[in-house]
Design a protein around this motif. Sequence first.
Motif, PDB file in Angstrom:
ATOM      1  N   LEU A  36      -3.738  -2.043  -7.943  1.00  0.00           N
ATOM      2  CA  LEU A  36      -2.527  -1.283  -8.064  1.00  0.00           C
ATOM      3  C   LEU A  36      -2.011  -1.224  -9.485  1.00  0.00           C
ATOM      4  CD1 LEU A  36      -0.386  -2.461  -5.044  1.00  0.00           C
ATOM      5  CD2 LEU A  36      -1.982  -0.657  -5.415  1.00  0.00           C
ATOM      6  N   ALA A  37      -1.370  -0.371  -9.900  1.00  0.00           N
ATOM      7  CA  ALA A  37      -0.680  -0.367 -11.465  1.00  0.00           C
ATOM      8  C   ALA A  37       0.691  -0.243 -11.169  1.00  0.00           C
ATOM      9  CB  ALA A  37      -1.397   1.027 -11.761  1.00  0.00           C
ATOM     10  N   SER A  38       1.611  -0.633 -12.233  1.00  0.00           N
ATOM     11  CA  SER A  38       2.928  -0.728 -12.149  1.00  0.00           C
ATOM     12  C   SER A  38       3.481  -0.580 -13.681  1.00  0.00           C
ATOM     13  CB  SER A  38       3.294  -2.150 -11.456  1.00  0.00           C
ATOM     14  OG  SER A  38       3.079  -3.088 -12.542  1.00  0.00           O
ATOM     15  N   ARG A  39       4.859  -0.268 -13.551  1.00  0.00           N
ATOM     16  CA  ARG A  39       5.569   0.031 -14.798  1.00  0.00           C
ATOM     17  C   ARG A  39       7.063  -0.431 -14.327  1.00  0.00           C
ATOM     18  NH1 ARG A  39       6.794   5.405 -18.262  1.00  0.00           N
ATOM     19  NH2 ARG A  39       7.925   4.500 -19.922  1.00  0.00           N
ATOM     20  N   MET A  40       7.677  -1.409 -15.166  1.00  0.00           N
ATOM     21  CA  MET A  40       9.029  -1.701 -14.993  1.00  0.00           C
ATOM     22  C   MET A  40       9.987  -0.459 -15.641  1.00  0.00           C
ATOM     23  SD  MET A  40      10.677  -4.620 -14.119  1.00  0.00           S
ATOM     24  CE  MET A  40       9.595  -5.966 -14.664  1.00  0.00           C
ATOM     25  N   ILE A  41      10.865  -0.198 -14.817  1.00  0.00           N
ATOM     26  CA  ILE A  41      11.848   0.788 -15.219  1.00  0.00           C
ATOM     27  C   ILE A  41      13.333   0.364 -15.099  1.00  0.00           C
ATOM     28  CG2 ILE A  41      10.299   2.718 -14.967  1.00  0.00           C
ATOM     29  CD1 ILE A  41      11.439   3.387 -12.209  1.00  0.00           C
ATOM     30  N   GLY A  42      14.263   0.987 -15.715  1.00  0.00           N
ATOM     31  CA  GLY A  42      15.538   0.458 -15.874  1.00  0.00           C
ATOM     32  C   GLY A  42      16.077  -0.566 -16.460  1.00  0.00           C
ATOM     33  N   ALA A  43      16.604  -0.706 -17.302  1.00  0.00           N
ATOM     34  CA  ALA A  43      17.169  -1.606 -18.416  1.00  0.00           C
ATOM     35  C   ALA A  43      17.908  -2.664 -17.854  1.00  0.00           C
ATOM     36  CB  ALA A  43      17.870  -1.048 -19.639  1.00  0.00           C
ATOM     37  N   ASP A  44      19.309  -2.357 -17.271  1.00  0.00           N
ATOM     38  CA  ASP A  44      20.204  -3.297 -16.755  1.00  0.00           C
ATOM     39  C   ASP A  44      20.098  -3.583 -15.424  1.00  0.00           C
ATOM     40  OD1 ASP A  44      21.513  -3.302 -19.342  1.00  0.00           O
ATOM     41  OD2 ASP A  44      23.084  -1.781 -18.588  1.00  0.00           O
ATOM     42  N   ASP A  45      19.253  -2.554 -14.643  1.00  0.00           N
ATOM     43  CA  ASP A  45      19.030  -2.896 -13.175  1.00  0.00           C
ATOM     44  C   ASP A  45      17.314  -2.546 -12.794  1.00  0.00           C
ATOM     45  OD1 ASP A  45      21.576  -3.699 -12.027  1.00  0.00           O
ATOM     46  OD2 ASP A  45      22.250  -1.794 -12.325  1.00  0.00           O
ATOM     47  N   PRO A  46      16.579  -3.513 -13.307  1.00  0.00           N
ATOM     48  CA  PRO A  46      15.280  -3.012 -13.435  1.00  0.00           C
ATOM     49  C   PRO A  46      14.503  -2.889 -12.012  1.00  0.00           C
ATOM     50  CG  PRO A  46      15.421  -5.406 -13.994  1.00  0.00           C
ATOM     51  CD  PRO A  46      16.884  -4.852 -13.984  1.00  0.00           C
ATOM     52  N   VAL A  47      13.600  -2.053 -11.733  1.00  0.00           N
ATOM     53  CA  VAL A  47      12.876  -1.877 -10.667  1.00  0.00           C
ATOM     54  C   VAL A  47      11.373  -1.748 -11.222  1.00  0.00           C
ATOM     55  CG1 VAL A  47      14.736  -0.880  -9.325  1.00  0.00           C
ATOM     56  CG2 VAL A  47      13.162   0.629 -10.529  1.00  0.00           C
ATOM     57  N   LEU A  48      10.600  -2.009 -10.265  1.00  0.00           N
ATOM     58  CA  LEU A  48       9.272  -1.560 -10.438  1.00  0.00           C
ATOM     59  C   LEU A  48       8.451  -0.479  -9.589  1.00  0.00           C
ATOM     60  CD1 LEU A  48       7.100  -3.459 -11.879  1.00  0.00           C
ATOM     61  CD2 LEU A  48       6.430  -4.469  -9.834  1.00  0.00           C
ATOM     62  N   TRP A  49       8.096   0.506 -10.588  1.00  0.00           N
ATOM     63  CA  TRP A  49       7.319   1.577 -10.016  1.00  0.00           C
ATOM     64  C   TRP A  49       5.872   1.030  -9.880  1.00  0.00           C
ATOM     65  CZ3 TRP A  49       5.677   5.845 -13.604  1.00  0.00           C
ATOM     66  CH2 TRP A  49       5.157   7.115 -12.867  1.00  0.00           C
ATOM     67  N   VAL A  50       5.306   1.358  -8.782  1.00  0.00           N
ATOM     68  CA  VAL A  50       3.970   0.838  -8.220  1.00  0.00           C
ATOM     69  C   VAL A  50       3.412   2.177  -7.677  1.00  0.00           C
ATOM     70  CG1 VAL A  50       2.731  -0.678  -7.012  1.00  0.00           C
ATOM     71  CG2 VAL A  50       4.742  -1.488  -7.817  1.00  0.00           C
ATOM     72  N   TRP A  51       1.956   2.164  -8.019  1.00  0.00           N
ATOM     73  CA  TRP A  51       1.247   3.437  -7.492  1.00  0.00           C
ATOM     74  C   TRP A  51      -0.126   2.671  -7.324  1.00  0.00           C
ATOM     75  CZ3 TRP A  51       2.980   3.128 -12.793  1.00  0.00           C
ATOM     76  CH2 TRP A  51       2.042   3.010 -13.363  1.00  0.00           C
ATOM     77  N   HIS A  52      -0.844   3.301  -6.513  1.00  0.00           N
ATOM     78  CA  HIS A  52      -2.247   3.149  -6.127  1.00  0.00           C
ATOM     79  C   HIS A  52      -3.132   4.260  -6.808  1.00  0.00           C
ATOM     80  CE1 HIS A  52      -5.776   2.697  -3.744  1.00  0.00           C
ATOM     81  NE2 HIS A  52      -5.515   1.728  -3.248  1.00  0.00           N
ATOM     82  N   PRO A  53      -4.013   3.862  -7.793  1.00  0.00           N
ATOM     83  CA  PRO A  53      -4.370   4.839  -8.644  1.00  0.00           C
ATOM     84  C   PRO A  53      -5.494   5.808  -7.871  1.00  0.00           C
ATOM     85  CG  PRO A  53      -4.678   2.814  -9.816  1.00  0.00           C
ATOM     86  CD  PRO A  53      -3.936   2.553  -8.459  1.00  0.00           C
ATOM     87  N   HIS A  54      -5.973   5.181  -6.747  1.00  0.00           N
ATOM     88  CA  HIS A  54      -7.045   5.847  -5.932  1.00  0.00           C
ATOM     89  C   HIS A  54      -6.463   7.009  -4.996  1.00  0.00           C
ATOM     90  CE1 HIS A  54     -10.101   3.904  -7.878  1.00  0.00           C
ATOM     91  NE2 HIS A  54      -9.679   2.665  -7.401  1.00  0.00           N
ATOM     92  N   THR A  55      -5.425   6.347  -4.304  1.00  0.00           N
ATOM     93  CA  THR A  55      -4.589   7.423  -3.265  1.00  0.00           C
ATOM     94  C   THR A  55      -3.649   8.227  -3.897  1.00  0.00           C
ATOM     95  OG1 THR A  55      -2.866   5.662  -2.822  1.00  0.00           O
ATOM     96  CG2 THR A  55      -5.177   5.584  -1.565  1.00  0.00           C
ATOM     97  N   GLY A  56      -3.058   7.600  -4.989  1.00  0.00           N
ATOM     98  CA  GLY A  56      -1.945   8.598  -5.573  1.00  0.00           C
ATOM     99  C   GLY A  56      -0.661   8.110  -4.919  1.00  0.00           C
ATOM    100  N   ARG A  57      -0.455   7.336  -4.033  1.00  0.00           N
ATOM    101  CA  ARG A  57       0.731   7.246  -3.274  1.00  0.00           C
ATOM    102  C   ARG A  57       1.502   6.115  -4.362  1.00  0.00           C
ATOM    103  NH1 ARG A  57      -2.859   7.104   1.617  1.00  0.00           N
ATOM    104  NH2 ARG A  57      -2.588   9.150   2.305  1.00  0.00           N
ATOM    105  N   GLN A  58       2.738   5.974  -4.318  1.00  0.00           N
ATOM    106  CA  GLN A  58       3.710   5.290  -4.925  1.00  0.00           C
ATOM    107  C   GLN A  58       4.932   4.877  -4.266  1.00  0.00           C
ATOM    108  OE1 GLN A  58       5.135   7.500  -8.330  1.00  0.00           O
ATOM    109  NE2 GLN A  58       4.414   9.483  -7.293  1.00  0.00           N
ATOM    110  N   THR A  59       5.349   3.982  -4.842  1.00  0.00           N
ATOM    111  CA  THR A  59       6.907   3.511  -4.485  1.00  0.00           C
ATOM    112  C   THR A  59       7.481   2.783  -5.515  1.00  0.00           C
ATOM    113  OG1 THR A  59       7.976   2.310  -2.182  1.00  0.00           O
ATOM    114  CG2 THR A  59       6.201   1.108  -3.643  1.00  0.00           C
ATOM    115  N   LEU A  60       8.929   2.612  -5.420  1.00  0.00           N
ATOM    116  CA  LEU A  60       9.740   1.790  -6.170  1.00  0.00           C
ATOM    117  C   LEU A  60       9.830   0.513  -5.594  1.00  0.00           C
ATOM    118  CD1 LEU A  60      12.351   4.137  -7.470  1.00  0.00           C
ATOM    119  CD2 LEU A  60      10.542   3.326  -8.723  1.00  0.00           C
ATOM    120  N   VAL A  61       9.758  -0.666  -6.391  1.00  0.00           N
ATOM    121  CA  VAL A  61      10.026  -2.033  -5.609  1.00  0.00           C
ATOM    122  C   VAL A  61      11.390  -2.718  -6.395  1.00  0.00           C
ATOM    123  CG1 VAL A  61       9.165  -4.390  -5.399  1.00  0.00           C
ATOM    124  CG2 VAL A  61       7.667  -2.423  -5.410  1.00  0.00           C
TER     125      VAL A  61
END
Length: 91
Positions: free
Chosen positions: A25-50
């Motif tokens: 899986l791949a991810s990116r941290m987003i949001g400065a004061d209230d961070p969340v993790l954007w996670v995606w599956h490179p092969h299926t293209g499906r994603q979610t926020l954690v």
Amino acid sequence: MASTYTGERRSHLEALAARLPGQGLASRMIGADDPVLWVWHPHTGRQTLVFATPSHRGWLFLWSPGGQGKADEPERAARTLRETLELAQPG
């Protein structure tokens, strides 16, 4: 103003993010004061926020659709996320 839990929240999300590549899986941290993790599956293209949130039993990771994992078990949460993003039906 940043949440009083921002540092701890970020730490839990970073621990999870470090384990995601091992699950394909791949991810990116987003949001400065209230961070969340954007996670995606490179092969299926499906994603979610954690989200990382405190609970009466310790910190939890929460994601859609209806997923959760204990923040003190980031490896297990990473596996569950992979399973979720492999099996999730496009909406």
